[in-house]
Design an enzyme around this catalytic site. Structure first.
Site, short mmCIF file in Angstrom:
data_model
loop_
_atom_site.label_atom_id
_atom_site.label_comp_id
_atom_site.label_asym_id
_atom_site.label_seq_id
_atom_site.Cartn_x
_atom_site.Cartn_y
_atom_site.Cartn_z
N GLY A 190 0.96 -1.64 -0.30
CA GLY A 190 -0.09 -0.09 0.06
C GLY A 190 0.67 0.97 -0.01
O GLY A 190 0.51 2.42 -0.46
N GLN B 158 -8.02 0.21 3.82
CA GLN B 158 -8.71 0.16 4.39
C GLN B 158 -10.01 -0.35 3.89
O GLN B 158 -11.44 -1.47 4.39
CB GLN B 158 -8.49 0.98 6.11
CG GLN B 158 -7.00 1.44 6.76
CD GLN B 158 -7.15 -0.57 7.71
OE1 GLN B 158 -8.02 -1.27 7.86
NE2 GLN B 158 -5.79 -0.97 7.81
N SER C 56 -3.87 -2.91 -0.91
CA SER C 56 -2.42 -3.82 -0.46
C SER C 56 -2.73 -5.42 0.33
O SER C 56 -4.00 -5.78 0.71
CB SER C 56 -2.35 -2.82 1.20
OG SER C 56 -1.43 -3.83 2.03
N HIS D 2 -2.41 -7.79 3.23
CA HIS D 2 -2.09 -7.98 3.90
C HIS D 2 -2.72 -7.30 4.79
O HIS D 2 -3.03 -8.39 6.26
CB HIS D 2 -0.35 -7.89 4.77
CG HIS D 2 -0.03 -6.47 5.22
ND1 HIS D 2 -0.16 -5.84 6.73
CD2 HIS D 2 0.49 -5.48 4.89
CE1 HIS D 2 0.24 -5.06 6.33
NE2 HIS D 2 0.17 -4.19 5.40
N CYS E 292 3.21 2.73 12.98
CA CYS E 292 3.78 3.26 12.52
C CYS E 292 4.15 4.15 13.49
O CYS E 292 5.24 4.65 14.19
CB CYS E 292 3.64 3.98 11.55
SG CYS E 292 2.69 3.44 10.15
C1 LIG Z 1 -1.62 -0.57 6.06
C2 LIG Z 1 -1.69 0.98 4.82
C3 LIG Z 1 -0.81 2.02 3.99
C4 LIG Z 1 0.06 1.04 4.11
O1 LIG Z 1 0.30 -0.14 3.45
P1 LIG Z 1 1.40 -1.67 3.21
O2 LIG Z 1 0.94 -2.53 2.83
O3 LIG Z 1 1.22 -2.21 5.11
O4 LIG Z 1 2.41 -0.24 3.03
C5 LIG Z 1 -1.71 2.86 3.60
N1 LIG Z 1 -2.63 3.12 3.75
C6 LIG Z 1 -3.77 2.68 4.46
C7 LIG Z 1 -4.70 3.31 4.94
C8 LIG Z 1 -3.33 1.45 5.26
O5 LIG Z 1 -4.08 1.32 6.28
#
Ligand SMILES: *Cc1c(COP(=O)(O)O)cnc(C)c1O
Length: 385
Positions: free
Chosen positions: A72, A181, A201, A203, A327
């Protein structure tokens, strides 16, 4: 017995057994490079193509509109930097985003500022919803891109993306939304949304880590941010993460097919926790929009407690949740999202996020809520109701 209860699905989710199964051959015999012309390469290429079809299907996109990325974060980086740099060629030097974006967007905007772009960070109201009047005021014909997330990862608030997209297009700007999300919970169909770029994303939807995708609407040109081979329709260089992409494709397929079920289960879990706290009579405030929110996110403050201490105690009791954004946890920093919502200090300092997913049951979240209530009472010196 003290079984841990995982209520942090907005941070990451376990890999679905069918996803894992789908990936295994690509870690073993089908290890070829999709760019190779021999049989090994062709097998890998076919797997990537099929995954692209699945992801496109889940988003209502054409396969040629999907660019696989390393997650993501990269999808957000590519969307923002790629669109801003393309805009610069046409004399545009302005980007609009919101104050409640994920750091993947916010930090990319800071980078854009450093390289000469003007960036407007739209304020939100106390529910976390972007102020449309501020958008209308900020946008002009030098705005290259508007980037506002679909649903917030900390408080779950859904943004009025249809209206935001229309406003962006009305001024000749591109519209990007971080739907990381929302994917799997909201009926994302890029054909029915005024959106040019959309990030997802793997995961966060029971797929493997390290893979994501950016939807790039046909006809939208982005300046590449990775240079090398001609992978991903020449949009993103680098040998494809074949097992990851295969897993993501499978996860997307499952997520699209079981969306309604998923939404219902998340809603039941969310409601169950709130019901426990109401019944127990403890002092709590739910943060975010009261109706327009993602079903799987519950951000709640327990005035009189402190986030860090509450999280530590919950962890000792085997309950895994978060302060909001993964984070920033581990530091005492207050969430930029809650701060932007202008919440009172005691609400800011006592917020925790529970987020639900596949496998969570009403029974376990009820237990988790009861444990939380007991801890809150102890930490605030409230008597049992
Ligand atoms: C988790 C998340 C990301 C980042 O995605 P990754 O695959 O972990 O780099 C970006 N935006 C939102 C809203 C997220 O929840």
């Amino acid at each position: 017995m003290n079984m841990a209860i995982y209520l942090d699905h907005a941070a990451s989710t376990p890999v679905h057994p069918e996803v894992r199964q789908a990936m295994l051959p690509y870690l073993d015999e089908y290890f070829g490079n999709p760019s190779s012309l021999h049989r090994f390469g062709r097998d890998a290429r076919q797997a990537v193509d099929e995954a692209r079809d699945k992801l496109a299907g889940a988003l209502g996109a054409e396969p040629g509109e999907i660019v696989f990325t390393s997650g993501g974060t990269e999808a957000d980086n590519f969307a923002l930097i790629g669109a801003a740099m393309a805009g610069r060629k046409r004399g545009k030097d302005h980007v609009i985003t919101s104050a409640v974006e994920h750091h993947a967007v916010l930090e990319t905007c800071r980078h854009l500022e450093r390289i000469g772009f003007r960036v407007t960070y739209l304020p939100v109201d106390e529910t976390g919803e972007v102020r449309l009047d501020a958008l209308r005021e900020a946008i002009d014909d030098r705005t290259a891109l508007v980037s506002v997330m679909y649903g917030n990862n900390e408080v779950g608030t859904l943004q009025p993306v249809e209206v935001i997209g229309e406003i962006a297009h009305g001024h000749g700007a591109l519209f990007h939304t971080d739907a990381v999300q929302a994917f799997g919970y909201e009926p994302l169909n890029v054909r029915e949304l005024p959106v040019d770029l959309l990030s997802v994303s793997s995961h966060k939807i029971n797929g493997p880590k390290g893979v994501g995708a950016l939807y790039v609407a046909k006809g939208v040109s982005l300046i590449p941010h990775m240079f090398g081979g001609s992978q991903e329709l020449r949009r993103r260089a680098g040998t494809e993460n074949v097992p990851g992409i295969v897993g993501f494709g499978k996860a997307a397929e499952i997520a699209a097919a079981s969306r309604r079920e998923h939404v219902e289960q998340a809603r039941r879990c969310r409601d169950a926790m709130i019901r426990v706290w109401e019944k127990e009579g403890i002092d709590f405030v739910v943060n975010g929009h009261p109706r327009r929110h993602l079903p799987h996110i519950l951000n709640v403050s327990f005035p009189g407690t402190e986030t860090e201490i509450l999280l530590m105690n919950l962890d000792l009791e085997g309950i895994a949740c978060s302060s909001g954004s993964a984070c920033t946890s581990g530091t005492l920093e207050v969430s930029h999202v809650l701060k932007a919502m202008n919440l009172p200090e005691e609400v800011l300092r006592s917020a925790v996020r529970f987020s639900f997913g596949r496998g969570n049951t009403v029974e376990e979240v009820t237990r988790a809520a009861e444990t939380t209530a007991r801890l809150v009472r102890r930490l605030t010196g409230q008597m049992a109701g």
